[in-house]
Design an enzyme around this catalytic site. Structure first.
Site, PDB file in Angstrom:
ATOM      1  N   GLU A 163       0.833  -1.198   0.000  1.00 26.55           N
ATOM      2  CA  GLU A 163       0.000   0.000   0.000  1.00 26.55           C
ATOM      3  C   GLU A 163       0.870   1.250   0.000  1.00 26.55           C
ATOM      4  O   GLU A 163       1.678   1.442   0.915  1.00 26.55           O
ATOM      5  CB  GLU A 163      -0.928   0.019   1.223  1.00 26.55           C
ATOM      6  CG  GLU A 163      -2.001  -1.045   1.191  1.00 26.55           C
ATOM      7  CD  GLU A 163      -3.037  -0.867   2.279  1.00 26.55           C
ATOM      8  OE1 GLU A 163      -4.092  -1.510   2.178  1.00 26.55           O
ATOM      9  OE2 GLU A 163      -2.808  -0.098   3.230  1.00 26.55           O
ATOM     10  N   CYS A 164       0.730   2.079  -1.018  1.00 22.33           N
ATOM     11  CA  CYS A 164       1.362   3.386  -1.098  1.00 22.33           C
ATOM     12  C   CYS A 164       2.885   3.271  -1.033  1.00 22.33           C
ATOM     13  O   CYS A 164       3.534   3.069  -2.052  1.00 22.33           O
ATOM     14  CB  CYS A 164       0.808   4.314  -0.017  1.00 22.33           C
ATOM     15  SG  CYS A 164       1.091   6.070  -0.347  1.00 22.33           S
ATOM     16  N   ALA A 165       3.481   3.382   0.137  1.00 19.25           N
ATOM     17  CA  ALA A 165       4.927   3.229   0.251  1.00 19.25           C
ATOM     18  C   ALA A 165       5.373   1.881  -0.285  1.00 19.25           C
ATOM     19  O   ALA A 165       6.422   1.756  -0.929  1.00 19.25           O
ATOM     20  CB  ALA A 165       5.357   3.387   1.704  1.00 19.25           C
TER      21      ALA A 165
END
Length: 474
Positions: free
Chosen positions: A344-346
């Protein structure tokens, strides 16, 4: 069965009034008194809970009606207050202004909404550095704007002088809302900021010292006995505590057992965020979440059968992440072998080919770069095809918060989600197994609100662990 839980919400007229200072300071000061303190944050924010954790010695937790559903807010509050040891008082930090919620949602997911759902009294943090009598008008308006919201006190922040303080205090007497304390200007108790807000506590060597100093300032300038009286005036919680095993249903497995497959969970300075309930769901599913630091670990933890890469700031630590080639190669080999992986994201950035020119894992065919524009907001997401986290048509709520962008010329796999109709991320089958084993996206989801995601992932991890064991045995 009702639960007695002394509690209060720290709110403000808007951002920048000192909510985090007051809330974190209260948590730390009350803990210094020997009390068991649980800290919560309204909304999806992942930075403030890190400071709450330093202040309380417990995981910081989030309460978000949009991410988890309004019916789970009070149960998650009750669960969080019991999960980490006995709680004498819970302190909930609000988000933005007291009545500011989801855009177009008429206050849905606002601090006031959460305070109403949990029947919790509100303490205001009010920056008075540029006002005097107007402070009383603001407090009066907040206290009377919406029935069901009880404003029980106010902490004044950053007065210019003793005379200034007296002017504001005198004006507030007409509102009937008591002043609980006055915090003087003090740069030593403010956390530094950068492109996405405060610098996470895990990235600041001096963060613990700052929180201790904040506790001293709050204990000196705020009437803690009055604060506790307000917290103890909250009615009992009627809702039963959220239970991760019950949320998983048939996917829950006993905590005992000789073998619990490992889920490698990214941590350290570059990966500072995941919801506490994520680990609890993994454990309830018979798995063993083991934290590793991508900046320093040379390989994935022994026995890894699943990988969870949550939020953080890989763009800040890109050079160090890139320098750890041994781990990057180990992760790439595992992912290409079909290791169930959620990013997720990072995590999406870390699995990319590169970030700002620094080589990353290379499991996802995209390149990440820092951009000038902040992407921020709640999203409704739909799975366009079967993936690691759900069948086609799976609908969830989530949140985006990033200033990076990713570009790709390769769309050989499916998008992880359609975010309000726009393709985002990747659902890939790197091992050619016929099913997606890699799910990478910018979207943050709260698995307590969507336990079917946890069920799907944990089933894939157990299946991978069994298949790996059989291959080794043969």
């Amino acid at each position: 069965m009702s639960t007695s839980l002394p509690r209060l919400v720290v709110a403000a007229p808007g951002s920048g009034h000192g909510k985090t200072t007051v809330a974190t300071g209260l948590m730390a000061a009350l803990r210094a008194r020997g009390l068991g303190v649980s800290g919560f944050k309204v909304g999806p924010d992942f930075i403030d809970p890190g400071y709450h954790s330093l202040a309380t010695g417990r995981p910081g937790r989030n309460l978000d009606p949009f991410l988890c559903g309004h019916d789970r807010v009070a149960p998650l509050l009750a669960h969080g207050a019991a999960a980490d040891g006995p709680t004498d008082v819970a302190v909930v930090e609000g988000v933005m202004g007291l009545f500011d919620g989801r855009i177009g949602g008429d206050g849905y997911a606002s601090t006031a909404h959460v305070a109403t759902l949990t029947r919790t009294p509100v303490v205001l943090a009010l920056d008075v550095s540029h006002m005097t009598r107007t402070a009383a008008a603001i407090v009066h308006g907040l206290a009377t704007f919406e029935p069901g919201v009880r404003v029980a006190g106010v902490v004044l922040n950053k007065p210019a002088s003793g005379r200034h303080t007296r002017e504001v205090w005198s004006a507030l007497e007409a509102t009937g809302v008591p002043v609980l304390g006055v915090l003087p200007r003090d740069a030593g108790i403010e956390a530094p900021s950068r492109h996405l807000g405060l610098v996470p506590a895990a990235e600041r060597d001096e963060a613990a010292r700052s929180v201790r100093l904040l506790a001293e300032r709050v204990a000196e300038h705020v009437d803690l006995d009055h604060v506790l009286a307000i917290a103890r005036s909250a009615p009992d919680l009627a809702e039963a505590a959220w239970d991760p095993a019950a949320a998983l249903g048939d996917a829950a497995r006993p905590a005992t057992g000789a073998h619990r497959p490992v889920v490698a969970v990214a941590g350290g300075r570059a990966f500072t965020f995941r919801y506490a309930e994520t680990d609890e769901l993994l454990r309830a599913a018979g798995l063993d979440p083991v934290v590793f630091d991508p900046l320093h670990a040379r390989s994935l933890p022994a026995g890894t059968a699943g990988l969870y890469l949550g939020g953080g700031f890989p763009e800040v630590h890109a050079a160090e992440l890139s320098a750890n080639a041994a781990l990057r190669q180990d992760i790439l080999a595992a992912v290409q072998a079909g290791l169930p992986t959620v990013a997720e994201c990072a995590g999406l950035l870390y699995l990319s080919q590169s970030v700002d020119g620094h080589e990353m894992v290379g499991a996802v065919p995209t390149v990440g770069t820092m951009g000038p524009r902040l992407t921020l907001g709640y999203r409704t997401a739909i799975a366009p095809a079967d993936s690691l986290l759900g069948p086609a048509g799976t609908r969830v709520t989530g949140h985006e918060f990033h200033r990076t962008t990713v570009e790709s010329d390769d769309r050989s796999g499916s998008a992880a989600w359609l975010l309000d109709g726009t393709p985002d991320g990747f659902a890939l089958d790197p091992a050619g197994t016929g099913r997606a084993t890699l799910h990478a996206s910018y979207l943050h989801t709260h698995w307590a609100g969507h336990p079917q995601l946890a069920v799907r992932f944990t089933e894939a991890v157990h299946a991978y662990a069994v298949s790996t064991h059989h291959r080794r045995a043969s």
